[in-house]
Enzyme design. Sequence first.
Site, mmCIF file in Angstrom:
data_model
loop_
_atom_site.group_PDB
_atom_site.id
_atom_site.type_symbol
_atom_site.label_atom_id
_atom_site.label_comp_id
_atom_site.label_asym_id
_atom_site.label_seq_id
_atom_site.Cartn_x
_atom_site.Cartn_y
_atom_site.Cartn_z
ATOM 1 C CG ASP A 21 -35.027 -17.008 -48.416
ATOM 2 O OD1 ASP A 21 -35.842 -17.815 -47.929
ATOM 3 O OD2 ASP A 21 -33.791 -17.142 -48.324
ATOM 4 C CG ASP A 23 -33.005 -19.340 -42.324
ATOM 5 O OD1 ASP A 23 -32.302 -19.022 -41.365
ATOM 6 O OD2 ASP A 23 -34.161 -19.793 -42.215
ATOM 7 C CG ASP A 192 -30.517 -18.356 -49.739
ATOM 8 O OD1 ASP A 192 -31.752 -18.542 -49.699
ATOM 9 O OD2 ASP A 192 -29.703 -19.048 -49.113
HETATM 10 O O1 LIG Z 1 -35.218 -24.023 -44.255
HETATM 11 C C1 LIG Z 1 -35.419 -23.100 -43.469
HETATM 12 O O2 LIG Z 1 -35.629 -23.273 -42.232
HETATM 13 C C2 LIG Z 1 -35.453 -21.656 -43.898
HETATM 14 O O3 LIG Z 1 -35.311 -21.417 -45.209
HETATM 15 P P1 LIG Z 1 -35.550 -20.010 -46.000
HETATM 16 O O4 LIG Z 1 -35.655 -18.853 -45.023
HETATM 17 O O5 LIG Z 1 -34.300 -19.934 -46.803
HETATM 18 O O6 LIG Z 1 -36.802 -20.256 -46.776
HETATM 19 MG MG LIG Z 2 -32.940 -19.101 -48.022
#
Ligand SMILES: O=C(O)COP(=O)(O)O
Ligand SMILES: [Mg+2]
Length: 259
Positions: A21, A23, A192
């Site tokens: 993942d 973010d 996460d």
């Molecule tokens: O919601 C977002 O923009 C990103 O979320 P993720 O990288 O945790 O999938």
């Molecule tokens: Mg995430």
Amino acid sequence: MHSPDLTRLAALPGIQAVLLDLDGTLIDTLDEFEHALGHMLAELGLPGTDRHTIAVTIGKGSEHLVRTVLARALRAAARPHDEAAVQALFERAMQVYFAGYDDAASQHMAKVYPGVREGLQALAAKGLPMAIVTNKPGRLARPLLAATGLDGWVQFLYSGDSFEKRKPDPYPLLQACARLGVPPAQTLMIGDSRNDALAAQAAGCPVVLLRYGFNHGEPIETVAADGYADSIANIAAALPQRAPNHHANSNANASPASL
Ligand SMILES: O=C(O)COP(=O)(O)O
Ligand SMILES: [Mg+2]
């Protein structure tokens, strides 16, 4: 020594590849989100939002984040805040949100979490091919990965707009496993949030969750997973070397430039 929470991970049958993942897992992007949303709300003449609201809303893609923040700001301004009111502002809001995010990106506000660089290096040293599966749109994810240099570790990126379906749907993970040429049961998802766990479980991938991420504001251990960890370096340390007889899909060896 492995962290006791990762003992199940060490016992998983031959992990051959890793999905990551973005973010809350690789990069702490809260400052960028705050900057972009602050810019968006100011441009629209709406009251600002707070970091907690942003932190608990991250992870379901930009559209969900922008709609949620818009509805709250309209309510705070004592204006109609139903779906139609949000929709009326949505297109302009996305435009100014992206402009604000580009500005945040140019200021290098994103922070790579401790243990990520060492962890990715260790996973690569174990022979494990990696790909990123994020809900973040590609136009935001690609520059972020380039600016932090994390793109050099992964074979490819699937973003929130790569397919019609995104996490918690298993589709992007299944596509990533197919491109890597590794069965889902031997592909470890590292994330996460509940969204990552639901997508992984529906795809048939084992999943380990980081304790430091966003998880929609909930303690991570309320989400069922194969393990919980404090850093990607700890996860890498718990995984054995990839079995030498693995036949990875050669298409997976795309250069980072193809992100
Ligand atoms: O919601 C977002 O923009 C990103 O979320 P993720 O990288 O945790 O999938
Ligand atoms: Mg995430």
